[in-house]
Motif scaffolding. Structure first.
Motif, mmCIF file in Angstrom:
data_model
loop_
_atom_site.group_PDB
_atom_site.id
_atom_site.type_symbol
_atom_site.label_atom_id
_atom_site.label_comp_id
_atom_site.label_asym_id
_atom_site.label_seq_id
_atom_site.Cartn_x
_atom_site.Cartn_y
_atom_site.Cartn_z
ATOM 1 N N ARG A 186 0.838 -1.207 0.000
ATOM 2 C CA ARG A 186 0.000 0.000 0.000
ATOM 3 C C ARG A 186 0.869 1.252 0.000
ATOM 4 N N VAL A 187 0.533 2.161 -0.913
ATOM 5 C CA VAL A 187 1.248 3.440 -0.997
ATOM 6 C C VAL A 187 0.701 4.367 0.087
ATOM 7 N N THR A 188 1.597 4.922 0.918
ATOM 8 C CA THR A 188 1.159 5.803 2.009
ATOM 9 C C THR A 188 1.518 7.259 1.777
ATOM 10 N N ASP A 189 2.422 7.541 0.851
ATOM 11 C CA ASP A 189 2.814 8.926 0.592
ATOM 12 C C ASP A 189 3.442 9.005 -0.787
ATOM 13 N N VAL A 190 3.123 10.069 -1.525
ATOM 14 C CA VAL A 190 3.677 10.284 -2.856
ATOM 15 C C VAL A 190 4.159 11.725 -2.968
ATOM 16 N N ARG A 191 5.376 11.882 -3.450
ATOM 17 C CA ARG A 191 5.934 13.211 -3.702
ATOM 18 C C ARG A 191 6.357 13.271 -5.158
ATOM 19 N N ALA A 207 -3.286 3.825 -2.365
ATOM 20 C CA ALA A 207 -3.554 2.823 -3.411
ATOM 21 C C ALA A 207 -2.859 1.506 -3.099
ATOM 22 N N GLU A 208 -3.510 0.406 -3.455
ATOM 23 C CA GLU A 208 -2.897 -0.919 -3.373
ATOM 24 C C GLU A 208 -2.197 -1.188 -4.698
ATOM 25 N N VAL A 209 -0.924 -1.502 -4.652
ATOM 26 C CA VAL A 209 -0.147 -1.686 -5.873
ATOM 27 C C VAL A 209 0.598 -3.018 -5.820
ATOM 28 N N VAL A 243 6.028 3.192 0.475
ATOM 29 C CA VAL A 243 5.184 2.016 0.299
ATOM 30 C C VAL A 243 5.300 1.140 1.538
ATOM 31 N N GLU A 244 4.155 0.897 2.197
ATOM 32 C CA GLU A 244 4.128 -0.041 3.311
ATOM 33 C C GLU A 244 3.970 -1.445 2.758
ATOM 34 N N ALA A 245 4.852 -2.349 3.190
ATOM 35 C CA ALA A 245 4.858 -3.701 2.628
ATOM 36 C C ALA A 245 5.082 -4.716 3.746
ATOM 37 N N PRO A 246 4.610 -5.943 3.549
ATOM 38 C CA PRO A 246 4.843 -7.000 4.559
ATOM 39 C C PRO A 246 6.306 -7.410 4.604
#
Length: 437
Positions: A229-234, A296-298, A242-245
Motif C-alpha cells: 500500500r502506498v502511504t505517501d507520494v511526492r 492505493a494498493e499496488v 510504500v508499506e509492505a509486509p
C-alpha cells in the motif's frame, strides 16, 4: 596413566573452542561496519574451529592407540576374535564420531552467532551488503574475450613493428636480460607489449567509456511478486513511500531495483515496515498514471539481482579519494538497461546491484559499461572486475564448509591412529604435526 591426561587435554580444547567462538563476535570488529564484523567472524570462526579440532584430533588419535600398547591393553584385545584392521578402524571411527559431535556443536554456535550479528541494526547500504553479499551463495564470472582482444592487439603491434622495420631493433633491447638468447628476447618483447596493451585495455580516459561482456550468468531463480500500500507520494521528487509486509521487505536491498505498479524504480530507503521507491524523472508521470497514489494498493515486483564488483585505481591523485562515474548494464536481446550514477572510493572494492533483467536468459550474457566522469584516467584491473549472481543459500555453502573441516579432521584421525600403531605418543604426535602442513 595416559588416558586421563588425554581426557583432560580434550576438555581443555573443548572449553578453549567454546570460549574463542563465543567471544569472536564481540572482540573482532573488522572494518567497523556490520558486513565487516560478519565477514571477519565467518572468516576466523571456521578456521579457528578447524585448527583446534585438528590439534585435539592429533593428540587423541595417537593417544588412544599408543596408550593401548604402552599399558598392555592391546594383548587383551588381541586375544579376542577381532582382526587387526577391525581394531584400527574401530579406534578411528570412535575419534571421527567424537569429532562429528564437536563439529556439529561448533557449527551450530557459529551459525547462531552469525544470525545474531545479521539481526543487528545497520544503515541501508550495509544491510544490502549483508543480505546480498554475505548471506547468499554466489558464483562469479569475469569478463570474456578480454584475453583474445589483448592478444590480437599484441599481434597487430608486432606486425606494425615488422612493417616499419623496427622489430629487430626492439628485440635487441631485450638481449641483455635474455642473456643473448634471441628467442627469449622476442618472448620478453611480446610480454612487455602485452602488459602495455592490457593496461591500455583496462584503463579509461577522462570523459571516456569502457565496456566489457560477461556470460554464463544464471538468473533462473525468478522474481517475487506481492501487493503493498502506498502511504505517501511526492511527485516533484519522484518518491513514493510504500508499506509492505516482511516477506517483501526481506527481499529488497538498498539502491536495488524494484517495480511498483509496473514502473521501474530503486529503493531509496528501507525500514522495518515500509520502503521508499525513487522513480527516474521520465517515469514519474508513468507511475502516476499506473495508480501510484496515496492509499492505493499496488503490485510490487522484486527482481532477481546481480552484483557488479570492481575496483577503481586512478592514474593520478584525485581530491577526496573518490571518482564520479556512471555504470550501466545492458541486455542486448531486449534492450533493457539498469545502472547508477556513483561516486566510488578509490583503491578498495565496490559493488553495484542491478536487476537480473540486464542478463539475456537464453545466453546468460550481459554488457557492462563504465563512463568516467572524473578529470583523470582510471584503471579497472580485470582481476578486480566480475559479476556475482545467486546460486543458492548461505546455509548450503556453510554446510559445505563444515563438511570440508570434517573431511580434514577425519584424515587427521586416520593419520594419528596410523602413527599410534608403531610410535609412542610423543613421537607420533610430533610426526603428525610435522606432516600436517
Amino acid at each position: 596413566e595416559l588416558l586421563p591426561p588425554l581426557l583432560i587435554g580434550l576438555m581443555v580444547f573443548i572449553v578453549l573452542l567454546a570460549v574463542c567462538i563465543g567471544s569472536l563476535p564481540f572482540v573482532m570488529t573488522g572494518d567497523g561496519t556490520l558486513p565487516g564484523r560478519i565477514r571477519t567472524f565467518l572468516a576466523y570462526a571456521p578456521g579457528l574451529t578447524s585448527a583446534l579440532l585438528t590439534l585435539a584430533t592429533v593428540f587423541l588419535a595417537v593417544g588412544v592407540v599408543s596408550s593401548d600398547v604402552e599399558r598392555k591393553h592391546i594383548f587383551t584385545v588381541a586375544s579376542k576374535p577381532l582382526a587387526r584392521w577391525q581394531y584400527v578402524i574401530g579406534r578411528w571411527l570412535g575419534v571421527v564420531l567424537l569429532n562429528l559431535l564437536l563439529l556439529t556443536l561448533a557449527a551450530g554456535a557459529i551459525y547462531s552467532l552469525a544470525q545474531y550479528l545479521r539481526a543487528q541494526d545497520a544503515p541501508p547500504d550495509e544491510r544490502r551488503a549483508v543480505e546480498t553479499e554475505i548471506f547468499t551463495a554466489r558464483a562469479r564470472r569475469g569478463p570474456v574475450g578480454l584475453e583474445q582482444e589483448v592478444a590480437d592487439r599484441v599481434a597487430d603491434r608486432i606486425r606494425k613493428l615488422r612493417q616499419e622495420n623496427r622489430y629487430e631493433e626492439n628485440v635487441e633491447r631485450f638481449l641483455p636480460p635474455a642473456e643473448g638468447d634471441v628467442e627469449r628476447a622476442r618472448e620478453l618483447l611480446a610480454e612487455e607489449i602485452y602488459k602495455q596493451e592490457l593496461q591500455q585495455r583496462q584503463s579509461v580516459r577522462p570523459r571516456g567509456l569502457i565496456e566489457w561482456t560477461f556470460d554464463g550468468i544464471d538468473v533462473s531463480h525468478g522474481r517475487f511478486r506481492d501487493t503493498a500500500r502506498v502511504t505517501d507520494v511526492r511527485v516533484d521528487q519522484g518518491l513514493a513511500r510504500v508499506e509492505a509486509p516482511d516477506r517483501v521487505l526481506s527481499r529488497l536491498v538498498y539502491r536495488g531495483p524494484v517495480r511498483v505498479a509496473g514502473v521501474d524504480g530503486r529503493v531509496a530507503a528501507l525500514g522495518d515496515e515500509a520502503f521508499v521507491v525513487s522513480f527516474a524523472r521520465e517515469d514519474v508521470s508513468q507511475a502516476t498514471a499506473a495508480g501510484v497514489a496515496e492509499g492505493a494498493e499496488v503490485e510490487v515486483v522484486v527482481d532477481e539481482t546481480i552484483q557488479v564488483t570492481y575496483q577503481l585505481d586512478p592514474l593520478a591523485r584525485v581530491p577526496g579519494d573518490t571518482l564520479p562515474g556512471v555504470w550501466m548494464a545492458t541486455n542486448a536481446a531486449t534492450g533493457y538497461r539498469d545502472g547508477d550514477v556513483r561516486d566510488d572510493p578509490t583503491g578498495i572494492p565496490s559493488t553495484l546491484t542491478v536487476s537480473a533483467r540486464v542478463v539475456d536468459e537464453n545466453t546468460g550474457r550481459t554488457t557492462v559499461q563504465y563512463y568516467n566522469r572524473s578529470a583523470v584516467s582510471v584503471s579497472i584491473p580485470r582481476e578486480d572486475l566480475g559479476v556475482l549472481f545467486r546460486v543458492g543459500q548461505f546455509e548450503w555453502n556453510f554446510l559445505r564448509g563444515m563438511l570440508l573441516i570434517f573431511i580434514q579432521v577425519a584424515f587427521v584421525a586416520a593419520l594419528g591412529v596410523f602413527a599410534g600403531t608403531f610410535l609412542s605418543f610423543a613421537v607420533g604426535s610430533l610426526v603428525c604435526l610435522a606432516v600436517l602442513p
